[in-house]
Design a protein around this motif. Structure first.
Motif, PDB file in Angstrom:
ATOM      1  N   LYS A  10      54.375  27.520  22.019  1.00 54.81           N
ATOM      2  CA  LYS A  10      53.074  28.189  21.891  1.00 54.81           C
ATOM      3  C   LYS A  10      53.264  29.570  21.290  1.00 54.81           C
ATOM      4  N   SER A  11      52.249  29.974  20.570  1.00 54.75           N
ATOM      5  CA  SER A  11      52.274  31.344  20.074  1.00 54.75           C
ATOM      6  C   SER A  11      51.902  32.277  21.228  1.00 54.75           C
ATOM      7  N   GLN A  12      52.161  33.535  21.045  1.00 53.41           N
ATOM      8  CA  GLN A  12      51.849  34.522  22.085  1.00 53.41           C
ATOM      9  C   GLN A  12      50.347  34.568  22.340  1.00 53.41           C
ATOM     10  N   ARG A  19      46.623  31.573  29.681  1.00 51.68           N
ATOM     11  CA  ARG A  19      46.819  32.312  30.939  1.00 51.68           C
ATOM     12  C   ARG A  19      45.484  32.873  31.441  1.00 51.68           C
ATOM     13  N   HIS A  20      44.701  33.458  30.526  1.00 56.80           N
ATOM     14  CA  HIS A  20      43.397  34.018  30.896  1.00 56.80           C
ATOM     15  C   HIS A  20      42.438  32.908  31.330  1.00 56.80           C
ATOM     16  N   ASN A  22      43.159  29.956  32.603  1.00 51.01           N
ATOM     17  CA  ASN A  22      43.578  29.448  33.910  1.00 51.01           C
ATOM     18  C   ASN A  22      43.214  30.408  35.030  1.00 51.01           C
ATOM     19  N   ALA A  23      43.346  31.710  34.774  1.00 53.37           N
ATOM     20  CA  ALA A  23      42.998  32.701  35.795  1.00 53.37           C
ATOM     21  C   ALA A  23      41.499  32.674  36.086  1.00 53.37           C
ATOM     22  N   VAL A  24      40.677  32.563  35.047  1.00 49.92           N
ATOM     23  CA  VAL A  24      39.225  32.503  35.239  1.00 49.92           C
ATOM     24  C   VAL A  24      38.848  31.237  35.993  1.00 49.92           C
ATOM     25  N   HIS A  25      39.466  30.121  35.637  1.00 48.33           N
ATOM     26  CA  HIS A  25      39.183  28.848  36.302  1.00 48.33           C
ATOM     27  C   HIS A  25      39.582  28.907  37.778  1.00 48.33           C
ATOM     28  N   MET A  26      40.737  29.461  38.080  1.00 55.44           N
ATOM     29  CA  MET A  26      41.186  29.568  39.471  1.00 55.44           C
ATOM     30  C   MET A  26      40.273  30.497  40.262  1.00 55.44           C
TER      31      MET A  26
END
Length: 113
Positions: A10-12, A19-20, A22-26
């Motif tokens: 994956k690119s940065q 990551r963002h 997944n954090a919002v979903h969690m």
């Protein structure tokens, strides 16, 4: 025979986006879970407060209905509009609701008539 799974780096930017996301979903799941625990606490408090049964039953059923909707949309991932099987999931959900309503209506008429 082996099945090779290609490894794609994956690119940065993609990593940060995932990551963002997944954090919002969690965060949504934890908030919905906290709301459901709070609604359960309210239901127990209403029953423990010894109100009239004509207030308790509809109120607890209302809270249960709210929890069903929250669970469908959060834990069954119905809020994800980008899923490939959205139409199939919606069909089975509405078909299940139709069957549940039919059973409810049938048993209601059996008991009261």
């Amino acid at each position: 025979m082996s099945h090779d799974t290609p490894v794609v780096a994956k690119s940065q930017a993609q990593y940060e986006y995932d990551r963002h996301h997944n954090a919002v979903h969690m965060r949504k799941q934890v908030i919905n879970f906290a709301i459901m625990i709070f609604l359960t606490f309210i239901a127990f408090a209403v029953v423990a407060a010894d109100f009239s049964v004509y207030l308790i039953v509809p109120f607890v059923l209302l809270l249960a209905g709210i929890q069903v909707v929250l669970q469908l949309y959060s834990f069954m991932h119905l809020e994800d509009k980008k899923t490939h099987f959205g139409g199939v999931i919606a069909f089975f959900m509405w078909f299940g609701i139709l069957i549940a309503f039919t059973f409810f209506l049938a048993f209601l008429t059996i008991v009261w008539w």
